[in-house]
Design a protein around this motif. Structure first.
Motif, PDB file in Angstrom:
ATOM      1  N   PHE A 132       0.815  -1.214   0.000  1.00 60.77           N
ATOM      2  CA  PHE A 132       0.000   0.000   0.000  1.00 60.77           C
ATOM      3  C   PHE A 132       0.850   1.266   0.000  1.00 60.77           C
ATOM      4  CE2 PHE A 132      -4.626  -1.234   1.199  1.00 60.77           C
ATOM      5  CZ  PHE A 132      -4.694  -1.989   0.036  1.00 60.77           C
ATOM      6  N   GLU A 133       2.094   1.161   0.434  1.00 59.65           N
ATOM      7  CA  GLU A 133       2.990   2.313   0.205  1.00 59.65           C
ATOM      8  C   GLU A 133       3.159   2.509  -1.308  1.00 59.65           C
ATOM      9  OE1 GLU A 133       5.898   2.603   4.149  1.00 59.65           O
ATOM     10  OE2 GLU A 133       6.699   1.770   2.297  1.00 59.65           O
ATOM     11  N   VAL A 143      -4.179   6.911   3.091  1.00 62.04           N
ATOM     12  CA  VAL A 143      -4.021   5.585   3.693  1.00 62.04           C
ATOM     13  C   VAL A 143      -4.457   5.654   5.149  1.00 62.04           C
ATOM     14  CG1 VAL A 143      -2.412   3.710   4.248  1.00 62.04           C
ATOM     15  CG2 VAL A 143      -2.022   5.116   2.232  1.00 62.04           C
ATOM     16  N   ALA A 144      -5.244   4.665   5.566  1.00 62.87           N
ATOM     17  CA  ALA A 144      -5.510   4.483   7.001  1.00 62.87           C
ATOM     18  C   ALA A 144      -4.812   3.193   7.406  1.00 62.87           C
ATOM     19  CB  ALA A 144      -7.006   4.382   7.262  1.00 62.87           C
ATOM     20  N   MET A 145      -3.926   3.310   8.365  1.00 60.92           N
ATOM     21  CA  MET A 145      -3.067   2.178   8.738  1.00 60.92           C
ATOM     22  C   MET A 145      -3.574   1.535  10.019  1.00 60.92           C
ATOM     23  SD  MET A 145      -0.444   0.228   9.010  1.00 60.92           S
ATOM     24  CE  MET A 145       1.287  -0.009   9.329  1.00 60.92           C
ATOM     25  N   LEU A 146      -3.808   0.225   9.962  1.00 55.98           N
ATOM     26  CA  LEU A 146      -4.154  -0.538  11.163  1.00 55.98           C
ATOM     27  C   LEU A 146      -3.056  -1.566  11.383  1.00 55.98           C
ATOM     28  CD1 LEU A 146      -6.238  -1.262  13.414  1.00 55.98           C
ATOM     29  CD2 LEU A 146      -7.083  -3.023  11.848  1.00 55.98           C
TER      30      LEU A 146
ATOM     31  N   ARG B 308       9.857   0.307   8.381  1.00 52.78           N
ATOM     32  CA  ARG B 308       9.071   1.212   9.212  1.00 52.78           C
ATOM     33  C   ARG B 308       8.095   1.961   8.309  1.00 52.78           C
ATOM     34  NH1 ARG B 308      10.263   3.973  14.375  1.00 52.78           N
ATOM     35  NH2 ARG B 308       9.608   6.129  14.195  1.00 52.78           N
ATOM     36  N   TYR B 309       6.841   1.911   8.662  1.00 50.61           N
ATOM     37  CA  TYR B 309       5.822   2.552   7.850  1.00 50.61           C
ATOM     38  C   TYR B 309       6.017   4.073   7.857  1.00 50.61           C
ATOM     39  CZ  TYR B 309       1.233   4.097   6.288  1.00 50.61           C
ATOM     40  OH  TYR B 309       0.217   4.712   5.607  1.00 50.61           O
ATOM     41  N   GLY B 313       4.641  12.528   5.366  1.00 47.81           N
ATOM     42  CA  GLY B 313       5.759  12.965   4.543  1.00 47.81           C
ATOM     43  C   GLY B 313       5.918  12.113   3.305  1.00 47.81           C
ATOM     44  N   GLU B 314       6.900  12.486   2.508  1.00 44.70           N
ATOM     45  CA  GLU B 314       7.106  11.863   1.220  1.00 44.70           C
ATOM     46  C   GLU B 314       8.002  10.650   1.362  1.00 44.70           C
ATOM     47  OE1 GLU B 314       8.862  13.137  -3.179  1.00 44.70           O
ATOM     48  OE2 GLU B 314       9.068  14.486  -1.463  1.00 44.70           O
ATOM     49  N   LYS B 315       7.608   9.579   0.701  1.00 50.07           N
ATOM     50  CA  LYS B 315       8.429   8.375   0.696  1.00 50.07           C
ATOM     51  C   LYS B 315       9.770   8.687   0.019  1.00 50.07           C
ATOM     52  CE  LYS B 315       8.917   3.971   1.273  1.00 50.07           C
ATOM     53  NZ  LYS B 315       9.041   3.401   2.592  1.00 50.07           N
TER      54      LYS B 315
END
Lengths: 427, 392
Positions: A132-133, A143-146, B308-309, B313-315
């Motif tokens: 999803f990234e 994005v909603a992250m769970l 790490r998610y 900010g920008e990837k």
């Protein structure tokens, strides 16, 4: 894929087809109707919550496997790899990227809408997070992250449950409110959860019907169809309840008639081997793969793949009296979120409970969540169950990794070995 | 290098010996001397301070090299899974890790996660702990969960025989690790300024040694190294390309690969190697509730990483920042084969560097890679092209 048998035209199958067709029609029409959709994953899906906001779920994993069954993934994967995606990584992801780059045509041949929200339920699979990234960059969608913690010791602690519930309250529900323009309605959620539990009861009955001899179902290949509604967009709907009621009635009828499962070539003639299967199926050659089992009279009586979207046969049910806690426990309990010792014990228990002759592992290259540790699982389940294990390798949706001759040879050798053991035991 | 036979070469050789010692002799010596527990940890980061504060020696387990024959480990893994779990299994089953009282498995990827379950079953008498880390970075959500994980870690160490948790002891340990982190930061900064003085092949050996020896010894080792290179006038600038190397945060490359890159004309001015002492980017406060300080440092001051998610900010923004800070002229994407976090992340990272006009090249390795000719040619060509472009 359709299976050319009478039972495929039964009420349950027709209901499922209608449900899926309507869902994809709604998705295709979404740009005109204004209905909002949410892309999310099968393990840890929050379908009831999405439905309570009148949001339409889209499941990229399902799209990838459907693309594989339609022979599209070789092209899609190639497109993704040309864009720089490594040959080493998950082919579901690459198939999804390739599909999107090719116009995002879904399994029914209709264009899927771009996501209004990416609901990243990070449950049991690290790749989901990266997937999803990647999609966020492609679609520029929020994005909603769970984050669902892992269960290394096979138990859900209060800290784990609280962490998930807090995210649901503070992050996920507000994100769904923003996208849908509606306020959170817990009563509506409870209604959906109540329907979920009803469908889950019937699904478990169907899966456990494989304890009969002969088994009236194939709990791996056939069960892929049975879990379809509950793993995807329909858990918590009246349609799913009706589907599972109809399915249960049909299976009950098969038991009364003493029938074995439906196979690609019709009803199986004789159940020769009862096996438990670990790992996802190969989707590019699904029918051929299934036929390799069916031709040998091998019937899957239990499988772990049918637990990736929820381990209901261990007793879990969605509970409308504790809506968010129940959703948290559901997410935490999905099969690939369980530690290896728990997975091993589950498999050994299946071999015992379903009186299997052995167990097979289909190890797929794409999925480290399933595959890393499967050779250890093989040894441990053999040790605990006293039954022989077999090991084959393929992939989810990359046809380059399905070597039919190799797999057929291995399966035939394995079933011959089971036969020899049986003869030896009888002597 | 003209430093042969000097105190500098002796120090690097000591680090090299520790790096090469699969049987962890320094750990065994430490245990014999102190009677303390030693607990291993897999990459990338664990809060070593907690272990130290409870009298436990944290020992980094970074896999193996090409000189360890993998027999048992290969029987546990299919060909399409990375190398570090198989070498770790090999080291464990061959008894080389017997001196460890346990191993921590931080949440890195599904392979390391599943290895924790295998370890539980293969070594039932040892402490085995999967250390889950939050991907939600709100103090009241992810922070609360992580705090619980850390409290449980402390409790499990005590159950295993370590000293009970003591806040004052943890404050002291944070102070010691702050000092170590400062030394590592200093060396990285020095390498950015004067890369000819700090060859990465030396820095890497020091980093590898630093995760095996006690924290004070590691800090002293870095200090001594910095003092010795300051005195060494033989290290002079060469016409090399300044590159950042990224992707090697878990399974580590063989030292031969790093030497190959340097010989191919690259000054590595930033990298992802052995991140445990750089994961937290600045000093952790030693006042207040020290456990909570560790939590907040993880939430708010950790390095960006493919594991790490990135919620805000920008990837790739952090990668660009590091490129700018280090004045790297190009990027080497250098990931282990079959490394999901690195390889799934790479297309996004590549897009980020391309947006900023930074040249890049990519190759993969395995920790037991023994042939570097192809990589040497690729890196050499890349370095040459950078030097040619920069000359225009």
């Amino acid at each position: 894929m359709t299976i050319p048998t009478k039972s495929q035209k039964d009420d349950s199958q027709l209901r499922q087809k209608t449900m899926i067709a309507r869902h994809f029609d709604r998705l295709a029409a979404a740009p005109e109707t204004g209905e909002k959709n949410v892309y999310t994953f099968v393990p840890g899906n929050l379908t009831e919550l999405l439905l309570s906001f009148d949001l339409l779920p889209v499941l990229p994993e399902i799209n990838s496997l459907q693309s594989a069954m339609r022979g599209k993934t070789a092209e899609y994967i190639s497109i993704a790899e040309k864009l720089g995606h490594s040959e080493d990584v998950c082919t579901y992801v690459k198939s999804d990227i390739g599909m999107m780059k090719s116009g995002n045509i879904g399994p029914t041949g209709q264009r899927l809408p771009n996501p209004d929200l990416l609901l990243l339920s990070y449950t049991g699979c690290f790749t989901f997070l990266k997937w999803f990234e990647l999609l966020r960059e492609e679609y520029h969608a929020p994005v909603a992250m769970l984050h669902v913690p892992y269960q290394p010791d096979g138990r859900i602690t209060p800290a784990m449950r609280d962490y998930v519930v807090k995210q649901l309250k503070d992050d996920i529900i507000p994100a769904l409110e923003r996208i849908s323009g509606r306020a959170y309605d817990e009563d509506k959620l409870r209604e959906h959860l109540k329907l979920s539990a009803q469908a889950e009861d019937d699904l478990v009955w169907v899966l456990q019907s494989a304890k009969h001899k002969p088994s009236p179902i194939d709990a791996y290949f056939g069960a892929v169809y049975y879990v379809g509604p509950i793993f995807s967009a329909f858990r918590g709907t009246e349609g799913a309840v009706a589907y599972y009621q109809a399915l249960r009635a049909e299976i009950a009828e098969r038991i009364r008639e003493g029938k074995g499962p439906v196979t690609p070539d019709g009803d199986i003639e004789k159940e020769r081997f009862r096996v438990v299967v670990e790992g996802p199926p190969n989707w590019t050659s699904f029918r051929q793969f299934w036929k390799m089992f069916a031709d040998e009279g091998a019937v899957a009586v239990a499988s772990t793949y049918t637990k990736v979207g929820g381990v209901y046969d261990a007793g879990f049910r969605h509970d409308p009296s504790r809506p968010l806690e129940s959703l948290a426990e559901y997410c935490l309990g999905c099969y690939t979120n369980l530690g290896l010792p728990t997975r091993i014990e589950m498999l050994a228990q299946y071999v015992r409970d379903y009186e299997a002759d052995g167990f097979l592992i289909n190890s797929v290259k794409s999925c480290n969540s399933f595959s890393a540790g499967q050779l250890h699982i093989l040894r441990e389940v053999e040790k605990r169950s006293g039954k022989p294990g077999g090991f084959i390798e393929s992939d989810l949706v990359d046809p380059r990794y399905f070597s039919a001759a190799n797999i057929k040879n291995r399966l035939e050798s394995y079933f011959q070995m089971l036969e020899q053991k049986r003869l030896g035991g009888a002597a | 290098m003209s430093t042969e036979g000097t105190p500098l070469s002796a120090l690097v050789e000591r680090a090299d010996a520790i790096y090469r010692d699969y049987s962890l002799a320094t750990v065994r010596d430490w245990k014999a001397r102190t009677g303390g527990l030693a607990v291993g940890f897999m990459p990338i980061y664990v809060p070593c301070e907690i272990l130290h504060a409870q009298g436990v020696l944290p020992v980094g387990l970074m896999g193996a090299r090409d000189d360890l024959e993998i027999i048992k480990g290969d029987a546990y893994y299919q060909s399409y899974i990375c190398h570090i779990p198989r070498s770790t299994i090999e080291l464990g089953l061959s008894g080389r890790l017997d001196c460890l009282d346990g191993v921590l498995f931080p949440a890195i990827c599904d392979v390391i996660r599943n290895l924790s379950g295998m370890w539980q079953m293969l070594f039932p008498d040892k402490l085995v702990r999967y250390l889950d880390v939050p991907q939600n970075f709100e103090p009241e959500i992810g922070g609360r969960f992580y705090r619980h994980e850390l409290d449980e870690l402390a409790r499990s160490l005590t159950e295993r025989g370590a000293r009970p948790y003591d806040a004052e002891a943890l404050r002291a340990s944070i102070g010691l690790y702050n000092a170590l982190r400062r030394e590592v930061r200093e060396l990285y900064a020095l390498r950015q300024r004067e890369p000819w003085k700090v060859p990465t092949s030396e820095l890497y050996l020091l980093l590898r040694a630093s995760v095996v020896i006690p924290v004070q010894d590691a800090t002293q080792m870095f200090r001594e190294y910095r003092a010795l290179i300051a005195e060494d006038a033989s290290r002079v600038p060469l016409d090399q390309a300044r590159v950042m190397l990224t992707g090697s945060f878990c399974e580590q490359p063989p030292i031969g690969l790093i030497r190959t890159l340097e010989r191919a004309g690259c000054y590595i001015v930033d990298d992802d190697f052995v991140q445990v002492h750089r994961w937290i980017q600045s000093d952790i406060p030693t006042d207040g509730d020290p456990m909570q300080q560790l939590v907040m440092a993880f939430l708010q001051d950790a390095m960006a990483s493919p594991t790490r998610y990135i919620d805000k900010g920008e990837k790739g923004a952090d990668l660009i920042l590091r490129i700018r800070r280090s004045q790297a002229e190009g990027v080497l994407f250098c990931a282990p084969s079959f490394c999901d976090p690195a390889l799934l992340d790479q297309p996004m990272a590549v897009r980020a560097v391309e947006r900023h006009g930074v040249p890049w090249t990519a190759f993969k390795y395995s920790e037991n890679t023994g042939q570097f000719q192809v990589i040497r040619e690729q890196a050499g060509t890349f370095a040459d092209s950078i030097k040619l472009w920069s000359a225009v």
